[in-house]
Scaffold this active site. Structure first.
Site, PDB file in Angstrom:
ATOM      1  N   GLU A  65      11.961   2.583   7.899  1.00 58.62           N
ATOM      2  CA  GLU A  65      10.924   1.687   7.368  1.00 58.62           C
ATOM      3  C   GLU A  65      11.303   1.134   5.996  1.00 58.62           C
ATOM      4  OE1 GLU A  65       6.171   2.302   6.322  1.00 58.62           O
ATOM      5  OE2 GLU A  65       7.583   3.929   5.995  1.00 58.62           O
ATOM      6  N   ASP A  93       0.841  -1.196   0.000  1.00 59.06           N
ATOM      7  CA  ASP A  93       0.000   0.000   0.000  1.00 59.06           C
ATOM      8  C   ASP A  93       0.888   1.263   0.000  1.00 59.06           C
ATOM      9  OD1 ASP A  93       0.977  -0.711   2.506  1.00 59.06           O
ATOM     10  OD2 ASP A  93      -0.722   0.115   3.582  1.00 59.06           O
TER      11      ASP A  93
END
Length: 615
Positions: free
Chosen positions: A552, A361
């Site tokens: 991340e 996503d």
């Protein structure tokens, strides 16, 4: 060799002298003296020079619990690989661990994503003991509401909960009298995520965090039992959405590592839960099982996903506003209030929710088409699921396993896996290109796209050696200096579309880990070593240059953590000490170091450029 220091004074000195950018860290972007002389505990002067060692001193000082304390100079002068391995094991996992006990509950509830006048914790009404426990625990907190969720989680219930979102409870042990802890990804992600949890737990197992890894799998099982699926994350607005199925793989990793430490009956219970998820979530016809026998991601629910930031869909909504000859804001208001119906836009959001269920996503690979795709990644994961269940039945249950009155042999599950492989070869394998591609069952065409997800069959041990050899020819399309990119550079993108974080040039830990292990499955050891080194080099280089930072994701083309993309980069903002790094990036480092040949570790500690090594 040690330093006896006054914590606050030394931090102030380091920041004033070295932090010229005002970030409360010491990085290569600062232009301080890059040198400090301090006296050790014996009164002898010690010179600490360079960004990396000064940043280590800052971190070690900030980690002291008392105002005056001792800093171990061995930790300050640690080699980067040793240091990162140690702090992940001894500090970062604890920093990312959450629970619903006592003050831990408020730590989870009080975050930027909570809305309204109350902090809400939702507990399954079927878990009576947990419901009583949490109501009693929160009596003193007037701003916390504990509410029960019925067993039948309907679309109407999910829509209603969107008006008062909250956190969903996880496993509670009545015998031990407390909730089961869980590890969060980090940063703004302050809840337990589905596929993150599998990859995080690979790191936990490597670091021998047995109880924490066991707790993680118990929490995933709890979600299957009480919420019907492993959720995107344990928030109320994720009740309609699962994530990529790694539960059987988690069981296998745990059992392989801790077979003699797990309680009696553990494997049978977990295998029953895995089979439940397999049938109820993934093999329901018309939902995630399509007519051709393959599977798709399908995020149920209506309208735009609740977790997106304001303005996220404006580029798309402008197209529909123009179609209806309305100003953007007026169109959005009428569409949200259902005064205006547009079935094409409704379908776009079905695709968007399905894309988010995939974990990717977002990506242009799946944008506007996800619910119509049998994806290579999902069907590879389900092949692995079927193969894992067959393996356990064959080797751990004398080839005879009873589930809800039905008896299975390993043959039953191997046949399921082989049938899926046959369908994937029929619909997804492109003989001319020598590659697997997602299949659009609506248009009945493959959707050619160079993507990391095309290599999942290697990890699942699904393809033949001949197919693996051909797949390897496509690796240069997605392999760059800093590792594997999510998709190759896409052309002819729609105008005004945002850069998507699961597209070029961004690389993510799970793709690296799956491809490393997949290459090893087919004896492509030299290539796996190269890719492991490239990714670890980027992690180490970033940590050395930026005060221990572990983010991340990375831009693996330009080899930087600094990205200009939707959602930014989680894990990059902290003061003095990284706030736990980022879950699956931590785990990828641990797995990479475990798999990397010893001859490369010395080069990694010297942050040797991979292009110098792999010419």
């Amino acid at each position: 060799m040690k330093l006896l220091i006054h914590r606050d004074k030394l931090i102030e000195l380091l920041i004033n002298q070295e932090d010229t950018t005002g970030s409360y860290t010491i990085t290569v972007e600062d232009h301080g003296k890059k040198s400090l002389i301090v006296d050790n505990i014996n009164g002898e002067p010690v010179t600490i020079e360079g960004t990396y060692y000064l940043a280590n001193l800052l971190q070690e000082t900030a980690l002291l619990n008392e105002e005056t304390g001792v800093v171990n100079l061995e930790h300050v002068f640690e080699a980067p690989v040793t240091r990162l391995s140690r702090v992940i094991k001894d500090y970062y996992w604890d920093k990312l661990t959450r629970s619903f006990d006592d003050d831990g509950l408020l730590e989870v509830l009080e975050d930027e994503k909570m809305q309204g006048d109350y902090l809400r914790l939702y507990v399954p009404e079927s878990d009576i003991n947990a419901l009583q426990f949490y109501k009693k625990k929160t009596e003193k907190h007037s701003h916390v509401k504990v509410e029960a969720i019925p067993e039948n989680i309907s679309k109407e219930l999910i829509l209603a909960l969107n008006q008062k979102p909250g956190i969903l409870s996880l496993a509670y042990s009545q015998i031990q009298g407390h909730s089961r802890p869980f590890v969060v990804p980090g940063g703004r992600f302050n809840e337990m995520y589905g596929w993150d949890s599998y990859f995080i737990s690979l790191g936990l197992i490597i670091d021998d965090k047995f109880e924490l890894a066991q707790s993680m799998i118990d929490n995933l099982e709890y979600q299957i039992i009480h919420y019907g699926k492993i959720l995107n994350a344990n928030r109320s607005y994720y009740l309609s959405r699962s994530q990529p199925p790694f539960f059987s793989s988690f069981i296998k990793e745990m059992y392989t590592a801790y077979a003699f430490d797990l309680p009696e009956g553990w494997l049978k219970q977990k295998l029953c839960t895995a089979i439940t998820e397999y049938f109820n979530v993934w093999m329901t016809k018309g939902v995630r099982l399509t007519e051709n026998g393959l599977n798709r991601y399908f995020g149920e629910g209506q309208g735009a996903p609740s977790e997106t930031e304001p303005g996220h869909f404006d580029a798309i909504l402008k197209i529909y506003a123009k179609k209806h000859n309305l100003p953007l804001e007026e169109f959005k208001a009428k569409y949200d209030d259902k005064q205006l119906i547009d079935e094409d836009l409704d379908m776009y959001f079905v695709h968007d929710r399905s894309m988010r269920e995939s974990g990717h996503d977002t990506t242009n690979r799946l944008d506007g088409c996800s619910a119509h795709l049998n994806t290579v990644d999902l069907n590879s994961l389900l092949y692995k699921y079927e193969s894992d269940i067959a393996y356990f039945i064959e080797h751990c249950f004398d080839d005879n396993f009873t589930f809800k009155g039905e008896t299975f042999s390993s043959k039953d599950w191997y046949e399921r896996a082989n049938h899926r492989k046959g369908l994937m070869d029929k619909f997804m394998w492109n003989k001319e290109m020598g590659c697997y591609y997602d299949y659009n069952f609506k248009t009945q065409e493959q959707q050619p796209c160079s993507s990391a997800s095309n290599f999942y069959p290697l990890w699942a041990n699904l393809c033949s050696q001949e197919q693996a050899n051909k797949l390897l020819n496509h690796l240069p399309e997605i392999a760059f200096k800093g590792g594997i990119v999510s998709t190759a550079r896409l052309v002819m993108l729609p105008e005004d579309m945002p850069d998507r974080q699961w597209d070029f040039p961004f690389g993510w830990a799970p793709h690296q880990m799956l491809i490393w292990e997949g290459l090893e499955n087919y004896d492509f050891h030299e290539k796996s070593q190269e890719l492991i080194y490239r990714w670890l080099w980027l992690i180490v280089k970033t940590a050395v240059d930026y005060n221990g930072l572990i983010p991340e994701k990375f831009d693996v083309f330009h080899c930087t953590h600094e990205v200009n993309v939707e959602y930014g980069n989680v894990g990059t903002n902290f003061k003095y000490v990284p706030d736990g790094g980022f879950g699956w990036t931590n785990a990828s480092f641990k797995l990479g170091v475990k798999l990397l040949d010893e001859k490369y570790i010395k080069l990694l500690n010297a942050v040797t450029d991979p292009d110098v090594i792999f010419k």
